[in-house]
Design a protein around this motif. Structure first.
Motif, PDB file in Angstrom:
ATOM      1  N   LYS A  70       0.815  -1.206   0.000  1.00 57.00           N
ATOM      2  CA  LYS A  70       0.000   0.000   0.000  1.00 57.00           C
ATOM      3  C   LYS A  70       0.855   1.266   0.000  1.00 57.00           C
ATOM      4  N   LEU A  78       1.215  -0.045   7.088  1.00 53.41           N
ATOM      5  CA  LEU A  78       0.295  -0.446   6.024  1.00 53.41           C
ATOM      6  C   LEU A  78       0.650  -1.808   5.447  1.00 53.41           C
ATOM      7  N   ARG A  81      -1.356  -5.569   1.404  1.00 50.47           N
ATOM      8  CA  ARG A  81      -2.769  -5.880   1.598  1.00 50.47           C
ATOM      9  C   ARG A  81      -3.401  -6.233   0.260  1.00 50.47           C
ATOM     10  N   ALA A  83      -5.940  -5.917  -2.791  1.00 48.78           N
ATOM     11  CA  ALA A  83      -6.657  -4.883  -3.531  1.00 48.78           C
ATOM     12  C   ALA A  83      -7.477  -5.578  -4.611  1.00 48.78           C
ATOM     13  N   GLN A 253      -8.273   4.931  -1.691  1.00 49.91           N
ATOM     14  CA  GLN A 253      -8.356   3.603  -1.102  1.00 49.91           C
ATOM     15  C   GLN A 253      -8.744   3.736   0.373  1.00 49.91           C
ATOM     16  N   PRO A 254      -9.909   3.230   0.737  1.00 48.31           N
ATOM     17  CA  PRO A 254     -10.420   3.448   2.100  1.00 48.31           C
ATOM     18  C   PRO A 254      -9.473   3.012   3.208  1.00 48.31           C
ATOM     19  N   ASP A 255      -8.730   1.917   3.007  1.00 46.99           N
ATOM     20  CA  ASP A 255      -7.856   1.476   4.096  1.00 46.99           C
ATOM     21  C   ASP A 255      -6.720   2.463   4.327  1.00 46.99           C
ATOM     22  N   GLN A 256      -6.199   3.055   3.249  1.00 49.88           N
ATOM     23  CA  GLN A 256      -5.148   4.055   3.418  1.00 49.88           C
ATOM     24  C   GLN A 256      -5.706   5.334   4.039  1.00 49.88           C
ATOM     25  N   GLU A 258      -8.306   5.625   5.998  1.00 49.42           N
ATOM     26  CA  GLU A 258      -8.617   5.375   7.408  1.00 49.42           C
ATOM     27  C   GLU A 258      -7.350   5.362   8.253  1.00 49.42           C
ATOM     28  N   ALA A 259      -6.295   4.724   7.739  1.00 50.03           N
ATOM     29  CA  ALA A 259      -5.030   4.691   8.476  1.00 50.03           C
ATOM     30  C   ALA A 259      -4.471   6.097   8.659  1.00 50.03           C
ATOM     31  N   THR A 340     -13.146   9.760   7.928  1.00 48.95           N
ATOM     32  CA  THR A 340     -12.472   9.055   6.831  1.00 48.95           C
ATOM     33  C   THR A 340     -13.245   9.218   5.535  1.00 48.95           C
TER      34      THR A 340
END
Length: 493
Positions: A70, A78, A81, A83, A253-256, A258-259, A340
């Protein structure tokens, strides 16, 4: 009650029942005979329940999972992960726009589930990771382009040639896009003073892959902008577009996202992986963090005609606008939306605004003020709150790009009304500003590309004119050697 024999025969014919019952005499009104009750019980026992399945919506087309970094191997928070790429990808990986080449490794095959999931650090992983990031960047800008495909520079007159991605293109501390080769090439190297086993692969950096893909896509949109005979600011736009591609793709990218919100508590000016571009690569070259810091305070007067530095001025201005709009929208929607989600939406809207402003800018010789004015015009047309345009005007003015159409007193003293949607500073919501210094070296001098990425160093962009590049189409070696060949023709004539 009267039970008709034909009813049972009809059921028997459909396979739902195979018991034949003789006709019965009518029973007295209001009473059910024992025989009739027995028949009813037999019917109920013999007839199976008719299934009524609930339809399950299926996707129109298939998609594939990819394991990717990521950011890069050094960004532990990160890591790698999964995708999802929602389009058809063949073994390679390859699709209609992108293909991957690594001698002795490709084509890389999908697993039994149709996914490209490989152990991090392997050649197969490098192929899958690099392809996926290129594809994600292309998809992001095509979304902002109304879903329409974005051509590569050679996709004219029906040409559909793909761009070829080389994850291990050779030895060196660089990466580049070449129109002549129709390729993205990512090199690898061992940092000075490190053991030979400590190899840095530029293809494993999300930022570097996104950056170089940005060059390729911008060359398709504005093919004249890569020419070295354009003003330094035009070269700066190309480098900045690469860095902004990495930023906006990360925030798509939601995970990035959010982090990032969790790491910074929503303050984009806190140190984070977002503003540091190519962390592993930068540290390998002896820098304290990434190769570039997008959250910088550089002004045009501090960078001269050096394109790498000039690009950071534009990138920094856009990053500040992103932080400003995000702070405004987070405050405005704090009771109705997760921070987020606010960040993702703000980044997507700003990315679209920058994209459309670039598309609307001149075909050659574009200046930062051209893009800024298009951003102001388009923002007003979309009905953004006036404070959005105040952010744009202020951030470009404070970096000595444009004149200050409204007072900067509130900005510089920290007294801006960040929650007032109609705030303009002095009540004027202007949509056109002027270049601050028409004699700036960033406009008048020749481009100094010595510190730029490999793309800007390519001979094809150093010697081929902006006029020639702007025509779209493929480039051949003879285009690069045109002047030398002309001299030889005269000499041998």
């Amino acid at each position: 009650m009267e039970i008709h024999q034909q009813d049972f025969q009809d059921r028997r014919g459909t396979g739902t029942m195979d018991v034949e019952v003789p006709a019965q005499r009518p029973a007295s009104a209001g009473r059910v005979s024992g025989a009739t009750a027995a028949v009813q019980a037999a019917v109920q026992a013999a007839a199976p329940a008719v299934p009524r399945p609930v339809p399950i919506p299926a996707p129109i087309r298939t998609g594939h999972r990819f394991l990717i970094y990521k950011q890069d191997p050094s960004v532990a928070e990160l890591g790698a992960r999964l995708a999802f790429v929602p389009s058809v990808v063949l073994n390679g990986p390859t699709d209609a726009r992108v293909r991957t080449v690594l001698d002795g490794v490709t084509p890389v095959a999908r697993n039994v589930n149709g996914d490209f999931v490989f152990a991090a650090g392997t050649p197969q992983f490098d192929c899958a990771h690099t392809f996926a990031v290129v594809r994600q960047a292309l998809a992001m800008y095509e979304r902002h382009n109304g879903g329409r495909p974005i051509p590569f520079a050679w996709n004219v007159d029906g040409n559909t040639d793909r761009i070829t991605v080389y994850p291990h293109a050779g030895l060196g501390a660089n990466a580049f896009y070449s129109r002549t080769a129709k390729a993205l090439k990512f090199l690898f190297f061992t940092p000075e003073g490190q053991p030979q086993s400590t190899v840095v692969h530029t293809c494993r950096s999300f930022d570097i892959v996104a950056h170089e893909t940005g060059h390729a896509l911008l060359d398709g949109l504005k093919p004249g902008w890569l020419a070295a005979d354009c003003p330094p600011q035009t070269g700066g736009l190309h480098e900045a577009f690469g860095d902004l591609t990495a930023i906006f793709l990360a925030l798509a990218q939601p995970d990035q996202a959010e982090a990032l919100v969790a790491l910074t508590k929503g303050n984009l000016h806190d140190k984070s992986f977002l503003a540091d571009v190519a962390e592993e690569f930068g540290r390998a070259l002896g820098m304290p963090s990434g190769l570039r810091n997008c959250d910088n305070d550089l002004k045009l007067s501090q960078v001269g005609n050096e394109v790498h530095g000039i690009s950071q001025v534009f990138t920094g201005a856009i990053y500040d606008v992103l932080a400003d709009v995000c702070a405004f929208e987070t405050a405005r929607q704090r009771r109705t939306k997760d921070p987020t989600l606010v960040l993702i939406e703000v980044a997507a809207e700003l990315c679209r605004l920058v994209f459309d402003a670039i598309v609307a800018s001149p075909a050659t010789g574009a200046r930062y003020v051209d893009v800024a004015n298009e951003m102001l015009r388009i923002s007003a047309g979309r009905g953004h709150p006036p404070i959005y345009r105040t952010f744009v005007r202020n951030r470009f003015a404070v970096r000595e790009i444009t004149t200050a159409a409204t007072s900067l007193t509130d900005l510089m003293s920290g007294r801006m009304r960040m929650t007032d949607a109609d705030y303009t500073g002095d009540g004027r919501d202007v949509t056109e500003v002027e270049q601050l210094d028409e004699h700036s070296a960033s406009l008048r001098a020749e481009q100094d590309r010595t510190r730029c990425c490999g793309t800007m160093q390519m001979p094809e962009y150093q010697v081929v004119s902006a006029e020639k590049l702007a025509r779209h189409g493929s480039l051949e070696d003879d285009d690069i050697l045109h002047d030398d060949l002309e001299e030889l023709r005269e000499a041998f004539g």
